[in-house]
Design an enzyme around this catalytic site. Structure first.
Site, mmCIF file in Angstrom:
data_model
loop_
_atom_site.group_PDB
_atom_site.id
_atom_site.type_symbol
_atom_site.label_atom_id
_atom_site.label_comp_id
_atom_site.label_asym_id
_atom_site.label_seq_id
_atom_site.Cartn_x
_atom_site.Cartn_y
_atom_site.Cartn_z
ATOM 1 N N SER A 152 91.263 0.412 2.147
ATOM 2 C CA SER A 152 90.798 -0.406 3.259
ATOM 3 C C SER A 152 89.800 0.375 4.082
ATOM 4 O O SER A 152 89.840 1.616 4.123
ATOM 5 C CB SER A 152 91.981 -0.810 4.141
ATOM 6 O OG SER A 152 91.559 -1.340 5.383
ATOM 7 N N TYR A 178 98.883 2.795 9.149
ATOM 8 C CA TYR A 178 98.184 2.033 8.109
ATOM 9 C C TYR A 178 96.957 2.800 7.631
ATOM 10 O O TYR A 178 96.735 2.958 6.423
ATOM 11 C CB TYR A 178 97.776 0.669 8.651
ATOM 12 C CG TYR A 178 96.998 -0.171 7.657
ATOM 13 C CD1 TYR A 178 97.625 -0.685 6.529
ATOM 14 C CD2 TYR A 178 95.652 -0.441 7.854
ATOM 15 C CE1 TYR A 178 96.919 -1.452 5.608
ATOM 16 C CE2 TYR A 178 94.938 -1.214 6.940
ATOM 17 C CZ TYR A 178 95.575 -1.714 5.823
ATOM 18 O OH TYR A 178 94.865 -2.465 4.921
#
Length: 309
Positions: A152, A178
């Site tokens: 990501s 994350y």
């Protein structure tokens, strides 16, 4: 930078695999019961691959499989539980040509996996690390296998903390965790590519982009989304639909155009440029640092081995 591939942010998985014949090839897609995973599995099946949907929710996986052409199977896999991962790899037999490490969680409240690892690092990185390493012999048997690891743009929010990867000393923040797990995904691809080059296994990571609606966002209220989630693209992120979001995964999984490329990070169907401060694009230097990649691999091996004792 010149454009080596004739695709971009608006290309779809159908576009990047047009004319590709995957007959005789077997693919595993994790998290294929919805969203990008389901679309990735659909296109691979449409191109002739035998596809295995590796999913936590078997009933949801079976609903997806019922809509797909060709030979499709559904297998249980919980990436937050090493026992489930080992059971999956233990059941596997025969060559594996494509592994798409697609599943993941994002910005979850603090929690721990069955082995006590922080949820996001444990699921997104260590779960896929154990799975992919467990399937290495099958990937090698294929002779020209591809591993596709979904990362990501969030990786630019933080490097992996090799001294405290599981937030055992406190200071948990969902987006930081994350980001670290997504950095770990890229570092894994860098080191796996180096280690497994002799086996003919290509390993690449990617940023699928900001997707309009997937289950990945289930823990993220709209009011809590970070500035990177900008639907107008002012921060370098524009919203994609699911077919567009799956395109880079499918390019790496199936296109002959990327044959021989390994250990790289892609976005918008191109090899990503270096990250520049202030723009949420590109790959951070620490995410492709070979020394950090080796160190993370050693730590990951140690954590997985300890969990199995």
């Amino acid at each position: 930078m010149s454009t080596p591939f004739p695709f971009g942010a608006t290309s779809t998985g159908e576009d990047v695999t047009a004319g590709v014949d995957l007959t005789g090839r077997t693919a595993v897609v994790t998290g294929a019961s919805s969203g990008l995973g389901a679309e990735t599995a659909r296109v691979l099946a449409r191109r002739g691959a035998r596809v295995v949907l590796a999913v936590r929710d078997v009933a949801a996986g079976q609903r997806v499989a019922a809509q797909l052409p060709g030979e499709v199977a559904v297998e249980p896999l919980d990436l937050a539980d090493l026992a489930s991962i080992d059971a999956f790899t233990g059941r596997w037999s025969g060559p594996l040509h494509v592994l798409v490490d697609n599943a993941g969680v994002m910005a979850t409240p603090f929690g721990r996996t069955a082995q006590g690892w922080e949820t996001q690092f444990g699921t997104n990185h260590l779960g896929h690390f154990a799975l992919t390493c467990g399937l290495r012999n099958s990937l090698a048997a294929a002779g020209d296998a591809r591993v596709v690891v979904l990362s990501s743009v969030g990786h630019i929010n933080g490097d992996v903390d090799l001294d405290d990867p599981n937030f055992e000393r406190g200071g948990y923040e969902p987006w930081l965790a994350y980001g670290r797990s997504k950095t770990a995904n890229i570092l894994f691809a860098v080191e796996a590519a180096r280690r497994w080059a002799g086996d003919g296994i290509a390993v690449n990571a990617l940023n699928p982009g900001r997707i309009a609606s997937t289950n990945l966002s289930r823990h993220v209220p709209a009011s809590a989304a970070p500035a990177s989630f900008d639907p107008n693209g002012r921060t370098g992120i524009s919203v994609k639909d699911i077919p567009q979001g799956a395109a880079t995964s499918l390019l790496l999984a199936a296109s002959p155009l990327v044959a021989g490329i390994t250990g790289r990070y892609f976005e918008d169907c191109q090899i990503a440029e270096p990250h520049v401060d202030g723009v949420r694009r590109g790959v951070a230097a620490y995410a492709i640092d070979p020394d950090r990649a080796r160190a993370l691999w050693a730590l990951s091996e140690e954590l997985v081995a300890e969990a199995r004792t």
